[in-house]
Scaffold this motif. Structure first.
Motif, PDB file in Angstrom:
ATOM      1  N   GLU A  20       0.834  -1.208   0.000  1.00  0.00           N
ATOM      2  CA  GLU A  20       0.000   0.000   0.000  1.00  0.00           C
ATOM      3  C   GLU A  20       0.868   1.258   0.000  1.00  0.00           C
ATOM      4  O   GLU A  20       0.581   2.221  -0.708  1.00  0.00           O
ATOM      5  CB  GLU A  20      -0.940   0.018   1.202  1.00  0.00           C
ATOM      6  CG  GLU A  20      -2.004  -1.059   1.195  1.00  0.00           C
ATOM      7  CD  GLU A  20      -3.017  -0.935   0.068  1.00  0.00           C
ATOM      8  OE1 GLU A  20      -3.122   0.132  -0.568  1.00  0.00           O
ATOM      9  OE2 GLU A  20      -3.715  -1.932  -0.183  1.00  0.00           O
ATOM     10  N   LYS A  49      -7.114   6.927  -1.492  1.00  0.00           N
ATOM     11  CA  LYS A  49      -7.693   5.595  -1.246  1.00  0.00           C
ATOM     12  C   LYS A  49      -6.636   4.634  -0.714  1.00  0.00           C
ATOM     13  O   LYS A  49      -6.897   3.863   0.213  1.00  0.00           O
ATOM     14  CB  LYS A  49      -8.321   5.041  -2.521  1.00  0.00           C
ATOM     15  CG  LYS A  49      -9.638   5.668  -2.862  1.00  0.00           C
ATOM     16  CD  LYS A  49     -10.284   5.002  -4.049  1.00  0.00           C
ATOM     17  CE  LYS A  49     -11.605   5.690  -4.351  1.00  0.00           C
ATOM     18  NZ  LYS A  49     -12.325   5.019  -5.427  1.00  0.00           N
ATOM     19  N   GLU A  50      -5.463   4.673  -1.320  1.00  0.00           N
ATOM     20  CA  GLU A  50      -4.392   3.795  -0.852  1.00  0.00           C
ATOM     21  C   GLU A  50      -3.964   4.172   0.565  1.00  0.00           C
ATOM     22  O   GLU A  50      -3.648   3.306   1.379  1.00  0.00           O
ATOM     23  CB  GLU A  50      -3.186   3.852  -1.797  1.00  0.00           C
ATOM     24  CG  GLU A  50      -3.474   3.357  -3.200  1.00  0.00           C
ATOM     25  CD  GLU A  50      -3.940   1.919  -3.277  1.00  0.00           C
ATOM     26  OE1 GLU A  50      -3.630   1.109  -2.382  1.00  0.00           O
ATOM     27  OE2 GLU A  50      -4.630   1.583  -4.255  1.00  0.00           O
ATOM     28  N   LYS A  52      -5.891   5.393   2.846  1.00  0.00           N
ATOM     29  CA  LYS A  52      -6.943   4.859   3.720  1.00  0.00           C
ATOM     30  C   LYS A  52      -6.703   3.365   3.982  1.00  0.00           C
ATOM     31  O   LYS A  52      -6.819   2.899   5.123  1.00  0.00           O
ATOM     32  CB  LYS A  52      -8.308   5.083   3.072  1.00  0.00           C
ATOM     33  CG  LYS A  52      -9.474   4.962   4.003  1.00  0.00           C
ATOM     34  CD  LYS A  52     -10.759   5.200   3.250  1.00  0.00           C
ATOM     35  CE  LYS A  52     -11.401   6.482   3.680  1.00  0.00           C
ATOM     36  NZ  LYS A  52     -12.736   6.672   3.116  1.00  0.00           N
ATOM     37  N   HIS A  53      -6.365   2.625   2.932  1.00  0.00           N
ATOM     38  CA  HIS A  53      -6.068   1.201   3.089  1.00  0.00           C
ATOM     39  C   HIS A  53      -4.871   1.012   4.023  1.00  0.00           C
ATOM     40  O   HIS A  53      -4.893   0.159   4.912  1.00  0.00           O
ATOM     41  CB  HIS A  53      -5.738   0.563   1.737  1.00  0.00           C
ATOM     42  CG  HIS A  53      -6.859   0.593   0.758  1.00  0.00           C
ATOM     43  ND1 HIS A  53      -6.649   0.471  -0.591  1.00  0.00           N
ATOM     44  CD2 HIS A  53      -8.195   0.727   0.912  1.00  0.00           C
ATOM     45  CE1 HIS A  53      -7.808   0.536  -1.221  1.00  0.00           C
ATOM     46  NE2 HIS A  53      -8.758   0.697  -0.331  1.00  0.00           N
ATOM     47  N   TYR A  54      -3.820   1.807   3.786  1.00  0.00           N
ATOM     48  CA  TYR A  54      -2.614   1.725   4.608  1.00  0.00           C
ATOM     49  C   TYR A  54      -2.940   2.006   6.080  1.00  0.00           C
ATOM     50  O   TYR A  54      -2.500   1.287   6.970  1.00  0.00           O
ATOM     51  CB  TYR A  54      -1.564   2.708   4.088  1.00  0.00           C
ATOM     52  CG  TYR A  54      -0.306   2.738   4.915  1.00  0.00           C
ATOM     53  CD1 TYR A  54       0.698   1.807   4.708  1.00  0.00           C
ATOM     54  CD2 TYR A  54      -0.121   3.684   5.911  1.00  0.00           C
ATOM     55  CE1 TYR A  54       1.860   1.819   5.468  1.00  0.00           C
ATOM     56  CE2 TYR A  54       1.029   3.713   6.680  1.00  0.00           C
ATOM     57  CZ  TYR A  54       2.012   2.776   6.454  1.00  0.00           C
ATOM     58  OH  TYR A  54       3.150   2.784   7.217  1.00  0.00           O
ATOM     59  N   CYS A  56      -5.765   1.678   7.632  1.00  0.00           N
ATOM     60  CA  CYS A  56      -6.541   0.561   8.199  1.00  0.00           C
ATOM     61  C   CYS A  56      -5.627  -0.595   8.589  1.00  0.00           C
ATOM     62  O   CYS A  56      -5.782  -1.187   9.656  1.00  0.00           O
ATOM     63  CB  CYS A  56      -7.584   0.070   7.196  1.00  0.00           C
ATOM     64  SG  CYS A  56      -8.989   1.163   7.004  1.00  0.00           S
TER      65      CYS A  56
END
Length: 70
Positions: A20, A49-50, A52-54, A56
């Motif tokens: 990510e 978006k990436e 946000k993934h990171y 999480c």
């Protein structure tokens, strides 16, 4: 819910974090290099978006390390 990850799961989360982060950096670079404002915006949105993934994954990893409830 109490989070307890096994070592293999922790390793998988760390690997995903690395992927990510790499994507975030690429999209940030593409955003900076893009001349077209539409492409700049697209790469900016993809970067977010990436991120946000990171974040999480980071939270999941921290929660498991600290054994806190999520």
């Amino acid at each position: 819910m109490n989070v307890t990850l096994k070592e293999k799961e922790k390793t998988a989360v760390k690997d995903l974090q690395t992927q990510e982060k790499s994507c975030m950096e690429k999209y940030r670079r593409y955003e900076q290099e893009a001349k077209d404002p539409v492409l700049k915006d697209l790469f900016h949105q993809l970067h977010l978006k990436e991120k946000k993934h990171y974040d999480c994954l980071l939270y999941t990893s921290d929660a498991a390390d600290d054994r806190i409830s999520v």
